[in-house]
Design an enzyme around this catalytic site. Structure first.
Site, PDB file in Angstrom:
ATOM      1  N   HIS A 256      18.563 -34.832 -14.694  1.00 41.95           N
ATOM      2  CA  HIS A 256      18.072 -35.531 -13.497  1.00 41.95           C
ATOM      3  C   HIS A 256      16.587 -35.258 -13.269  1.00 41.95           C
ATOM      4  O   HIS A 256      16.087 -35.454 -12.167  1.00 41.95           O
ATOM      5  CB  HIS A 256      18.904 -35.115 -12.276  1.00 41.95           C
ATOM      6  CG  HIS A 256      20.354 -35.469 -12.432  1.00 41.95           C
ATOM      7  ND1 HIS A 256      20.811 -36.759 -12.338  1.00 41.95           N
ATOM      8  CD2 HIS A 256      21.427 -34.703 -12.746  1.00 41.95           C
ATOM      9  CE1 HIS A 256      22.123 -36.771 -12.555  1.00 41.95           C
ATOM     10  NE2 HIS A 256      22.521 -35.539 -12.807  1.00 41.95           N
TER      11      HIS A 256
ATOM     12  N   LYS B  30       6.593  -3.353  -5.131  1.00 50.86           N
ATOM     13  CA  LYS B  30       8.025  -3.040  -5.140  1.00 50.86           C
ATOM     14  C   LYS B  30       8.652  -3.253  -3.765  1.00 50.86           C
ATOM     15  O   LYS B  30       9.756  -3.770  -3.662  1.00 50.86           O
ATOM     16  CB  LYS B  30       8.214  -1.589  -5.596  1.00 50.86           C
ATOM     17  CG  LYS B  30       9.664  -1.157  -5.746  1.00 50.86           C
ATOM     18  CD  LYS B  30      10.291  -1.772  -6.964  1.00 50.86           C
ATOM     19  CE  LYS B  30      11.741  -1.351  -7.157  1.00 50.86           C
ATOM     20  NZ  LYS B  30      12.422  -2.260  -8.102  1.00 50.86           N
TER      21      LYS B  30
ATOM     22  N   ARG C 100       4.697   0.844  -6.256  1.00 45.43           N
ATOM     23  CA  ARG C 100       4.691  -0.071  -5.115  1.00 45.43           C
ATOM     24  C   ARG C 100       3.755  -1.252  -5.350  1.00 45.43           C
ATOM     25  O   ARG C 100       3.873  -2.273  -4.672  1.00 45.43           O
ATOM     26  CB  ARG C 100       4.255   0.673  -3.840  1.00 45.43           C
ATOM     27  CG  ARG C 100       5.253   1.727  -3.411  1.00 45.43           C
ATOM     28  CD  ARG C 100       4.675   2.633  -2.349  1.00 45.43           C
ATOM     29  NE  ARG C 100       4.533   1.995  -1.066  1.00 45.43           N
ATOM     30  CZ  ARG C 100       5.459   1.998  -0.112  1.00 45.43           C
ATOM     31  NH1 ARG C 100       6.618   2.594  -0.324  1.00 45.43           N
ATOM     32  NH2 ARG C 100       5.247   1.420   1.033  1.00 45.43           N
TER      33      ARG C 100
ATOM     34  N   ASN D  11      -1.019   1.494   5.818  1.00 41.50           N
ATOM     35  CA  ASN D  11      -0.164   0.505   5.158  1.00 41.50           C
ATOM     36  C   ASN D  11       0.349  -0.433   6.236  1.00 41.50           C
ATOM     37  O   ASN D  11       0.888   0.030   7.241  1.00 41.50           O
ATOM     38  CB  ASN D  11       1.018   1.193   4.464  1.00 41.50           C
ATOM     39  CG  ASN D  11       2.016   0.193   3.903  1.00 41.50           C
ATOM     40  OD1 ASN D  11       1.658  -0.935   3.582  1.00 41.50           O
ATOM     41  ND2 ASN D  11       3.278   0.601   3.803  1.00 41.50           N
ATOM     42  N   GLY D  12       0.176  -1.740   6.032  1.00 43.81           N
ATOM     43  CA  GLY D  12       0.643  -2.702   7.029  1.00 43.81           C
ATOM     44  C   GLY D  12      -0.436  -3.736   7.281  1.00 43.81           C
ATOM     45  O   GLY D  12      -1.396  -3.855   6.510  1.00 43.81           O
TER      46      GLY D  12
ATOM     47  N   LYS E  16      12.896 -12.452 -13.888  1.00 44.68           N
ATOM     48  CA  LYS E  16      12.440 -11.265 -14.649  1.00 44.68           C
ATOM     49  C   LYS E  16      11.318 -11.645 -15.588  1.00 44.68           C
ATOM     50  O   LYS E  16      10.301 -10.960 -15.677  1.00 44.68           O
ATOM     51  CB  LYS E  16      13.578 -10.657 -15.482  1.00 44.68           C
ATOM     52  CG  LYS E  16      14.650  -9.849 -14.826  1.00 44.68           C
ATOM     53  CD  LYS E  16      14.220  -8.625 -14.097  1.00 44.68           C
ATOM     54  CE  LYS E  16      13.686  -8.956 -12.742  1.00 44.68           C
ATOM     55  NZ  LYS E  16      14.455  -8.761 -11.588  1.00 44.68           N
TER      56      LYS E  16
ATOM     57  N   CYS F 260       0.830  -1.197   0.000  1.00 46.15           N
ATOM     58  CA  CYS F 260       0.000   0.000   0.000  1.00 46.15           C
ATOM     59  C   CYS F 260       0.867   1.250   0.000  1.00 46.15           C
ATOM     60  O   CYS F 260       2.002   1.241   0.475  1.00 46.15           O
ATOM     61  CB  CYS F 260      -0.876   0.032   1.245  1.00 46.15           C
ATOM     62  SG  CYS F 260      -1.887  -1.433   1.422  1.00 46.15           S
TER      63      CYS F 260
ATOM     64  N   GLU G  74      18.060 -15.194 -12.222  1.00 44.86           N
ATOM     65  CA  GLU G  74      17.555 -13.826 -12.259  1.00 44.86           C
ATOM     66  C   GLU G  74      16.810 -13.567 -13.574  1.00 44.86           C
ATOM     67  O   GLU G  74      15.758 -12.928 -13.578  1.00 44.86           O
ATOM     68  CB  GLU G  74      18.727 -12.847 -12.059  1.00 44.86           C
ATOM     69  CG  GLU G  74      18.382 -11.384 -12.162  1.00 44.86           C
ATOM     70  CD  GLU G  74      17.313 -10.905 -11.171  1.00 44.86           C
ATOM     71  OE1 GLU G  74      16.960 -11.630 -10.217  1.00 44.86           O
ATOM     72  OE2 GLU G  74      16.806  -9.797 -11.386  1.00 44.86           O
TER      73      GLU G  74
ATOM     74  N   TRP H 256      -2.969  -2.557  -1.697  1.00 42.28           N
ATOM     75  CA  TRP H 256      -2.546  -3.872  -2.185  1.00 42.28           C
ATOM     76  C   TRP H 256      -3.211  -4.865  -1.242  1.00 42.28           C
ATOM     77  O   TRP H 256      -2.836  -4.977  -0.072  1.00 42.28           O
ATOM     78  CB  TRP H 256      -1.023  -3.961  -2.120  1.00 42.28           C
ATOM     79  CG  TRP H 256      -0.436  -5.152  -2.789  1.00 42.28           C
ATOM     80  CD1 TRP H 256      -0.150  -5.299  -4.121  1.00 42.28           C
ATOM     81  CD2 TRP H 256      -0.015  -6.377  -2.163  1.00 42.28           C
ATOM     82  NE1 TRP H 256       0.406  -6.533  -4.353  1.00 42.28           N
ATOM     83  CE2 TRP H 256       0.500  -7.223  -3.181  1.00 42.28           C
ATOM     84  CE3 TRP H 256      -0.030  -6.858  -0.856  1.00 42.28           C
ATOM     85  CZ2 TRP H 256       0.990  -8.498  -2.919  1.00 42.28           C
ATOM     86  CZ3 TRP H 256       0.464  -8.129  -0.602  1.00 42.28           C
ATOM     87  CH2 TRP H 256       0.961  -8.926  -1.636  1.00 42.28           C
TER      88      TRP H 256
ATOM     89  N   GLU I 196       8.003 -12.548 -13.752  1.00 44.04           N
ATOM     90  CA  GLU I 196       7.408 -11.378 -13.096  1.00 44.04           C
ATOM     91  C   GLU I 196       6.616 -10.496 -14.056  1.00 44.04           C
ATOM     92  O   GLU I 196       5.527 -10.052 -13.728  1.00 44.04           O
ATOM     93  CB  GLU I 196       8.520 -10.485 -12.538  1.00 44.04           C
ATOM     94  CG  GLU I 196       8.983 -10.763 -11.156  1.00 44.04           C
ATOM     95  CD  GLU I 196       9.978  -9.714 -10.702  1.00 44.04           C
ATOM     96  OE1 GLU I 196      11.042  -9.560 -11.341  1.00 44.04           O
ATOM     97  OE2 GLU I 196       9.707  -9.027  -9.707  1.00 44.04           O
TER      98      GLU I 196
END
Ligand code: M6R
Length: 610
Positions: A506, A605, A27, A101-102, A487, A2, A483, A75, A490
């Protein structure tokens, strides 16, 4: 997570609130809303689901006027994304509004008590208990006392901005385990979850300390109070970014801008730590006396920062001969780690606000370790929780997908490893010098790769309609692959998984067929011939193979479908350069699929909750 904004004293609060929310969009969020105290003394609220553009449209049909207001991007954690669950939330009488926020962990108990006391709830959120709790304790005159009493009952993390209709010339703010910045300007006062919305208005902010309560006034002054109610001196920090840093310039997305910034950022980062061909860190960054004593290194981080930690392990074990453990912070925080006074813990976090990484820092420190934090954000929480801090100096990173912060982390970790080797005499001097001069070539090589990106764009078209892509590489290249795969998933929502190239037979090779392409990292290094054999194995299963390889490895182009070339560099640093085509590949595939590159679905973010 948030995002919160607030302002008081400005002619039209709505302008700052909307602009501020747009600057916090990075964010991650799914709904948004603002409340403003109107000239006739009521609190007016507009909320909408989806992007800020939807809120803007709603405000066009229902304009809000007034000089004190608060805003929020949500969020969702407790309750689906909906207008009802969007913030701000209002007290029963509509005279108090709160954005949060939280996560309030004891919200169910509080809610049950408040229901018994006669409050009625309209949302499924944990946040709504806060505004009713404040209402419960508000005597009609003293907002500070109500905030103190209410917040003392909250368990969990919060940053809050609060409007009281009875106090139209003030807004109130407080926080615990969740960030909040406030500032004074000639026109009035502002607050936000981070400094980015404040950058156009000021170069100095106060990051509220845990449990501090701030009263921001329309005359452009503010006061901070400790949880006890005692007045405290605000602690000011300079913002090191300016308004230009948050502009897109000629780029269509922040991710693309940030990818292209890498050469210049890495160059100045290296320059800031190299003097007379030796590496330098200040005592505030890394305590030199402690370095001789380090017997064990633990790295804690999440996501991309965790990949940077894996990279550091390769370098540190090889160059220093010290055992290095790399731990996912969300796991580490619930384990019983073996650390002691001889353990150096490196906590890596771009944002400096990742809840799990911060919890890992606290655990390691409580067990006697010295913790050095690596972050990009001055004033972030990690800067207050670690023993020492090294800034990665990547500049504001707005796109949710980390790019320049990743390569800046790799650069700082390379420099720290070389610095430790230098201080401990772990490598011959000429080897240290050779490695440093190889590292110094990275910016120019990145610039080379970025000069012509047409081949990456062409290759992206071969992959854009695939459902799953496998990345393979060995050693350092395995980290580059991890990485690269992160990317891709995401921002393009294509399933991507990275495997050690030697491991695919394997199990994972069972996934390979004509519809499952393989991106292979085949840069120069000791395992290149082995990787080439692994490439042949997947080709034999009809996979389309795209290879990232070092210029000069001409043999490879004859055996694969496409090659993205990178210049020759010491294998250790290939992760820095080879990551660039993989970032671009993810970017172009996501663009090709019409995805929102900078704000991918479900992601935030700064992950400030567990
Ligand atoms: O701010 P942090 O470095 O602590 O963030 C950790 C992860 O959330 C972050 O790296 C995430 O994986 C990125 N979105 C990767 O692009």
């Amino acid at each position: 997570m948030c995002g919160i904004v607030g302002c008081v004293g400005f002619d039209n609060a709505g302008l700052f609130l909307l602009d501020g929310l747009k600057r916090l969009e990075y964010r991650g969020y799914d709904s948004a809303g603002i409340s403003i105290i109107s000239p006739d003394g009521t609190i007016d609220t507009v909320k909408s689901v989806g992007k800020i553009a939807a809120l803007e449209n709603a405000l066009a049909t229902q304009p809000l006027r007034g000089s004190a207001g608060i805003g929020h991007t949500r969020w969702a954690t407790h309750g689906a994304p909906s207008t009802q669950n969007a913030h701000p939330h209002l007290s029963c009488d509509g005279r108090i509004a709160v954005v949060h926020n939280g996560i309030i962990e004891n919200y169910q108990t509080l809610r049950d008590n408040l229901l018994r006391a006669g409050h009625s709830f309209v949302s499924q959120t944990d946040t709504e208990v806060i505004v009713h709790l404040i209402e419960e304790y508000y005597d009609g005159t003293d907002p500070l006392a109500a905030l103190q009493t209410a917040t003392a009952q909250l368990e969990g993390a919060y940053s809050l901005a609060v409007l009281f209709a009875d106090h139209p010339h003030h807004i109130y703010a407080t926080r615990k385990d969740s960030p909040l910045a406030i500032c004074a300007t000639p026109e009035g006062c502002l607050l936000a979850s981070d400094a980015i919305p404040l950058v156009p208005y000021t170069d100095k902010v106060c990051y509220l300390a845990d449990c501090e309560i701030a009263e921001l006034a329309a005359d452009g002054t503010y006061k901070c109070f400790a949880a006890t109610g005692a007045l405290v001196e605000p602690c000011l920090s300079c913002i090191e970014w300016d308004a230009e840093d948050i502009e897109l310039d000629e780029f269509s997305e922040y991710m693309l801008k940030e990818i292209h910034e890498q050469p210049i950022r890495i160059q100045s980062l290296i320059a800031s730590h190299v003097r007379d061909r030796a590496i330098y860190f200040s005592e505030d960054e890394i305590p030199s006396a402690f370095l001789a004593d380090v017997q064990h290194i633990t790295i804690v981080a999440c996501g991309t920062s965790y990949h940077a930690g894996l990279f550091a392990r390769e370098l540190m074990e090889a160059w220093l001969g010290i055992r290095v453990d790399v731990e996912i912070a969300s796991e580490y925080r619930y384990r019983t780690p073996v650390v002691d006074a001889h353990t150096l813990v490196l906590a890596i976090s771009q944002s400096g606000e990742t809840a799990d990484t911060l919890a890992a820092v606290r655990l390691a420190r409580s067990r006697g370790a010295t913790v050095v934090g690596l972050t990009n954000v001055p004033g972030s929480r990690i800067t207050r929780e670690c023993d020492h801090i090294v800034f990665i100096q990547a500049g504001i990173e707005i796109s949710v997908a980390a790019t320049k912060s990743f390569t800046a982390q790799l650069t700082v970790l390379s420099l720290i490893s070389l610095y430790m080797a230098q201080m401990r005499g772990a490598l011959p001097e000429d080897e240290n010098a050779r490695l440093l001069s190889e590292l110094a070539q990275v910016p120019e090589q990145m610039a080379d790769i970025l000069t012509d990106t047409s081949e990456v764009e062409r290759v992206s078209k071969l992959l854009v309609d695939k459902h799953s892509i496998i990345y393979v590489g060995r050693g350092i290249s395995n980290i580059t692959c991890r990485e690269g795969a992160l990317k891709l998933k995401e921002i393009s929502y294509i399933h991507a998984e990275a495997y050690a190239a030697g491991e695919i037979k394997h199990g994972p090779i069972a996934l390979v067929d004509a519809e499952t392409p393989v991106v292979a990292l085949a840069v120069n290094g000791k395992t290149l011939p082995k990787t080439v054999s692994n490439i042949r194995e997947v080709q034999a299963r009809n996979a389309l193979v795209v290879v990232v390889s070092t210029v000069g490895n001409d043999d490879i182009s004859g055996i694969v479908d496409a090659v993205l070339w990178v210049p020759r560099i010491a294998e250790e640093f290939s992760c820095l350069t080879a990551s660039v085509p993989l970032q671009l590949l993810a970017y172009h595939i996501a663009k090709g699929k019409g995805c929102n590159v900078d704000q991918p679905r479900n992601l935030a973010k700064s992950v400030t909750v567990e």
